[in-house]
Every structure is written in C-alpha cells, then in structure tokens.
Design an enzyme around this catalytic site. Structure first.
Site, PDB file in Angstrom:
ATOM      1  N   HIS A  59     -15.386  60.038  -6.378  1.00 51.14           N
ATOM      2  CA  HIS A  59     -16.691  60.794  -6.144  1.00 51.14           C
ATOM      3  C   HIS A  59     -16.947  61.673  -7.228  1.00 51.14           C
ATOM      4  CE1 HIS A  59     -20.320  61.949  -3.940  1.00 51.14           C
ATOM      5  NE2 HIS A  59     -19.783  63.116  -4.256  1.00 51.14           N
ATOM      6  N   CYS A  60     -17.981  61.884  -8.041  1.00 53.39           N
ATOM      7  CA  CYS A  60     -18.050  62.551  -9.150  1.00 53.39           C
ATOM      8  C   CYS A  60     -19.344  63.692  -8.700  1.00 53.39           C
ATOM      9  CB  CYS A  60     -18.651  61.570 -10.432  1.00 53.39           C
ATOM     10  SG  CYS A  60     -18.754  62.487 -12.090  1.00 53.39           S
TER      11      CYS A  60
END
Length: 409
Positions: A184-185
């Site tokens: 997850h960025c």
C-alpha cells in the site's frame, strides 16, 4: 556558502527522513542502521515521548496525538499525495520559468514531456484499482496458481468472506483484497497491485528520468552562471574541496531559483532511483514487496536450520490433482517444505498448510530419510519466478500463460 549549506542540509534531512520512514521496514534493510533508525523513529521515540508525557502532563499529549495520529497513520487519507503533488508543482513552477529563456530548442521540446508524464502516470496509479470483487473473483482465482509455500488453497478472507486468490492480500487501508498485492503506497493513496503495477513502475522510471534530466539542466545553467561571475583565472586557481564548495555557494546564491531546485533534485534523485532499482530486483526475483517479507521469514528459518524439504511424489502415493488452469502456468514444483526444530520422523502427518507437522510420534521413531534439512534458499523453488522477461510481461499485464503457449509453437 551559508545559503548553500542551509539548503543542502534541509533537503538532505528531508530526503533521509523520508527514506527511513517509508523504506526502513524493507527486508533488505534488516540488521542494518536503516532498520534501527526506522525502529527509533516509529517505536523508541514515540515510547520515550509517551513516558515524558505521562510524567509531565498525565498522558494528555499522547491521547490527543492518538486521536489525530489514528487518522494520519491508519486511514487512507490524501495528505501525503497532496504533499507529493505540491512538491512537484512548486519545484517545477520555480525551475521551469527561470530556466526556460536560457534553454535551447531541443530542451524546450523535451522539458514539457519530462514534467508532464509523471502527472499522467500518477493519475493512473491513483485511479486504477486492483481490488478483488464478487464480479471478478473467479477470474482472479485463475490468475496465479498456489505455490503451497507462501500461498495455500482454501484460505478465506475474514473480512471479504471469499477464498483468497494466490498472491493476494487484504489491505486494511483500502478495505479490500488486492490482486497480486505489492504494497500500500501512501504516496498514491492506493495499493500497488496487478492492474496498476505497470503504471507504478513507469512512474518510478519517469520520476528518475525527470530528476536526472533536471539535475543535468540545473548543473548546465549553474555552470554558465559560474563562467559569468567567476573569472577563468580564479577557476583555474581553485584547489581543494573548501574552495570548490565556496565558489559553488556563490553561484547558487547568485541564481537561487535554479540553485535551490537543482539541489532538491540532486538529493532526491537517489531516492527515486533506489526505489526503482529495488522494484527492478523484485521483478527479476519474481516476487512482490509483500512476498519478499514472507521469503525473508523463510530465509531466517532456513539459516537457523528449521526448514526441511522433500518431494510431494515421495510422500503421497497419489499426487494431488492439478487445476487445469495451473497446468498452463510455465513453472511447476514437486517440493514440500515444513518448519520444525527436528527432522520429520516416519509417520508424521502434514498439517493442512503443508508447512508444519500436525502430529509428532514418539521420540524413538527414526528420522524420515526422505526429508532433507535446507541450508540455503537456493534449494527452494519459487514458481512465480519465470525468468526476468516473463516476470516483466506479467508485471505489465501480458498473459504469461498465453505468451508461453505462443513461444512453444
């Protein structure tokens, strides 16, 4: 000299802080100063503040932080994305107008392309989702086979209430299972997965190219300024790092817009290039960031001598039926891995996840010679590693199964 030192220290501090905060947990940095600094930032420092706050203010500051920090650290908010986009816009807004009159025709052609492409790719990374839904679940179940080491059939997502496809992971920020979840960025406010990984890699490439190209332009323009304000005889007489830094400090002070953004690009370019290099390595190795953490745990067990391997055909009289879709996958393995302190003995039963012993007979039962203790990860098969070019085709969204069939004709 003072201006140059101040700008350089500020940019360097921000870059180092960002790198440690975001990437310090990567398996590649385990047992390194980067990992220790990451723990100091996220564990030791907050715990120390909590102790001080409890003594001085009765814990009021921590309670206030928990209310706001819960949103900052646990919610899928746009703050980092806004900061990232603002940094791009402000930096380009300062640099391009100041540099444009001094650029040649060829650079005036390439500069708009270099600064526009990251915005398009950033948009595609943000809006393209890789979520697994009821509508595409059956298709996602056929995307990858289970390797029975990292991913096992029959596991159900406790939140989404459906069987988890191989290489997927439920993201607590996105509140969804993500196909081929990499990570997850927070910069994108989105998970990097099967559908947007190609845009994410392209974004890293475009940012790296833009920062390198911008650094080159900044250096060229500052070099021209150096020639105008510093006589050639003084340039030839410059000796030592001190004289060189002092001279360039004068140049940056004389052209602060170009100089400040040049230093920003020069010091942030290694961050983008390092991240691009890391994801290139992941493609080469046939794994995701999520899987690299899982393989790192296996590596620790292998180094400690707790992993044993055998062939499925030696253990089971009748091999497990292979899904017809998995037969099209170009890489197969017959391995079974288990984790235990002692070698498996005759009569041991495999647990349902095939990675541990469900029952151990009496101690006088001899070890089963079909099991071999592993000492290196080179003896472990990764069916998702099909070679760099097929791994790359998979990342960009081309069908590896179809490509393999076509190549064999």
């Amino acid at each position: 000299m003072g201006t140059l030192r101040t700008v350089a220290l500020v940019v360097l501090t921000i870059s180092a802080f960002t790198f440690i905060a975001l990437f310090g947990r990567l398996p590649a940095f385990r047992k390194t100063p980067v990992a220790w600094l990451h723990r100091a930032l996220w564990v030791y420092f907050p715990n120390g503040l909590a102790v001080v706050d409890n003594c001085l203010f009765g814990g009021k500051v921590v309670r206030c932080w928990n209310r706001s920090g819960s949103y900052i650290l646990k919610e899928n908010h746009p703050l980092v994305l806004i900061f990232f986009t603002s940094l791009l816009v402000i930096g380009e807004g300062i640099f391009v107008p100041a540099a444009w009159p001094r650029l040649s025709s060829i650079h005036r052609f390439w500069v708009p392309a270099a600064i526009t492409l990251p915005y398009f790719l950033l948009y595609k990374c943000v809006v393209t989702k890789s979520f697994i839904t009821a509508e595409n679940h059956e298709e996602e179940m056929r995307r990858y086979p289970y390797d029975r080491v990292l991913f096992h059939p029959g596991h159900q997502c406790s939140t989404c209430k459906f069987l988890k496809p191989a290489r997927s992971k439920h993201c607590s920020f996105c509140q969804a299972c993500v196909s081929r979840q990499d990570h997850h960025c927070v910069w994108l406010m989105n998970c990097v997965g099967a559908n947007n990984c190609v845009y994410f890699i392209s974004l890293l490439v475009s940012l790296s190219v833009m920062l390198i190209y911008g650094s080159y332009l900044g250096h060229s323009l500052l070099s021209e300024m150096l020639k105008r304000i510093v006589p050639p005889e003084i340039q030839e007489s410059m000796q030592g790092w001190t004289a060189w830094i002092n001279t360039w400090g004068v140049v940056v002070s004389a052209d602060p817009k170009i100089g400040a953004v040049f230093l920003l690009m020069l010091m942030t370019a290694p961050l983008a290039i390092s991240f691009l290099a890391y994801h290139t390595y992941l493609i080469w190795a046939g794994m995701t960031t999520n899987e690299s953490a899982k393989w790192s745990d296996w590596k620790d067990d292998v180094e400690d001598g707790f992993v044993f391997k055998t062939r499925r055909s030696l253990i089971f009289s009748s091999p497990l039926a292979m899904d017809p879709h998995d037969q099209l996958w170009p890489v197969h393995t017959d391995q079974i891995l288990v984790t235990d302190e002692d070698p498996p003995t005759e009569g041991c039963l495999l647990a349902s996840n095939s990675n541990c012993i469900a029952r151990r007979p009496e101690s006088d039962v001899p070890p089963d010679p079909r099991w071999k203790r592993l000492h290196t990860m080179r003896d472990v098969d990764n069916i998702y590693d099909m070679g760099f070019w097929y791994n790359l085709r998979d990342v960009v969204g081309l069908s590896v199964r179809r490509a393999k069939d076509i190549s064999s004709i």
